[in-house]
Enzyme design. Structure first.
Site, short mmCIF file in Angstrom:
data_model
loop_
_atom_site.label_atom_id
_atom_site.label_comp_id
_atom_site.label_asym_id
_atom_site.label_seq_id
_atom_site.Cartn_x
_atom_site.Cartn_y
_atom_site.Cartn_z
N ASP A 181 -5.89 -3.84 -2.31
CA ASP A 181 -4.89 -3.48 -1.30
C ASP A 181 -4.19 -4.70 -0.70
O ASP A 181 -4.83 -5.61 -0.16
CB ASP A 181 -5.60 -2.69 -0.19
CG ASP A 181 -4.63 -1.92 0.69
OD1 ASP A 181 -3.60 -2.50 1.07
OD2 ASP A 181 -4.91 -0.75 0.99
N SER A 230 0.83 -1.20 0.00
CA SER A 230 0.00 0.00 0.00
C SER A 230 0.87 1.26 0.00
O SER A 230 1.69 1.44 -0.88
CB SER A 230 -0.97 -0.04 1.18
OG SER A 230 -2.06 0.81 0.98
#
Length: 315
Positions: free
Chosen positions: A160, A45
């Site tokens: 993610d 991320s």
């Protein structure tokens, strides 16, 4: 400092955490001052964003951006709402800004080995991206469900990476690192700051029971006035119910806040669990719990926290 011997390959695992990930820049500054040479980096991320710039030897560009960051400068990165079926934005403008700042597109152009971690939306498995389109890999790694639409890479739909590996220590080890420095910015979460609710002056003045007219004579109450009073009382009940609903709605977080908070809570729990089985050799935990996930304008606060935590962990 025997952990960082001359013949030991040092790897860096940069964790997820949204705006808290600015702390990674402070960690990199401390490592440089301590003369610790990192030879490979894995990121998830926001950690993938910082990791990509670090592997390209371009973290100074991010540092410059963070120096005078405010919402006006952030607008080109986030001022895009596509309202697609799978997310609020497809991140095209964000990728374009990254491309301009990074100055390259492919993994093979990087100066250091780099891996970005994402999650396969269909299987729930961990996906480690190491070749091909670098910008696409970073975009996949930061795709918070509901906020960003998933990224199609080959036949896989990716979101993610923090959902499976928030601090990719295991990935850094797979890259050949003998000493892994893990940076976890997911812990110590405090309630996200809520936007202030602007009070409506008219609504403020209307609080309290409705002002009903003075009672009429008994004979009037028995007729039309009685019906009118009952009608007014019913209106008052409905108005009070509407006020209660409005107050409840104002107190509740927006859907974006719910999505982001839910993901970050899950990531914090997963990071703790994975640290038990895959502990880094050096753990750095910047005190960034008070920084909201989307408070990117607080870059300097996060950067300072990362620098301080790194100096303490490396002492």
């Amino acid at each position: 400092m025997s952990r960082f011997g001359k013949h030991k390959r040092v790897g860096l695992a940069l964790g997820s955490g949204g705006a808290r990930g600015w702390a990674h820049l402070g960690v990199l500054q401390a490592l440089r001052e301590k003369g610790i040479a990192v030879e490979c980096v894995a990121g998830t991320s926001m950690g993938a964003v910082i990791g990509a710039f670090f592997a390209a030897r371009r973290e100074d560009v991010l540092r410059e951006l963070a120096r005078d960051l405010d919402w006006k400068r952030l607008r080109p990165f986030f001022w895009e709402v596509s309202l697609s079926r799978s997310g609020l934005t497809d991140g095209r403008k964000l990728l374009e800004e990254f491309r301009k700042m990074l100055g390259l597109r492919e993994f093979r152009e990087l100066d250091l080995p780099f891996r970005a971690v994402a999650t396969d939306l269909d299987t729930g498995g961990e996906v480690v991206l190491s070749s091909g389109n670098l910008l696409q890999a970073v975009r996949a790694s930061i795709s918070i469900p509901g906020l960003f639409s998933p990224v199609q890479v080959g036949r896989r739909l990716l979101v993610d990476g923090g959902l499976v590996n928030p601090v990719p220590v295991s990935v850094a080890r797979e890259m050949g690192a003998q000493v892994v420095i893990g940076v976890d910015v997911s812990q110590g979460i405090v309630p996200e700051p809520q936007p202030s609710v602007r009070k409506n002056k008219k609504a403020e003045s209307a609080r309290g029971p409705l002002a009903l007219p003075k009672p009429a004579s008994a004979e009037e109450k028995a007729g039309a006035m009685g019906l009118l009073d009952a009608f007014r009382a019913e209106i008052e009940k409905k108005v009070n119910r509407l006020r209660a609903v409005a107050a409840d709605a104002a107190a509740r977080p927006a859907v974006t806040d719910v999505l982001v908070r839910s993901v970050r809570i899950a990531e914090a729990r997963i990071a703790l669990a994975r640290r038990q089985t895959e502990p880094p050799d050096v753990l750095i935990e910047p005190a960034v719990g008070g920084i909201g996930t989307l408070e990117f304008h607080r870059a300097q606060d996060a950067l300072a926290a990362g620098y301080a935590a790194a100096l303490q962990a490396l002492a």
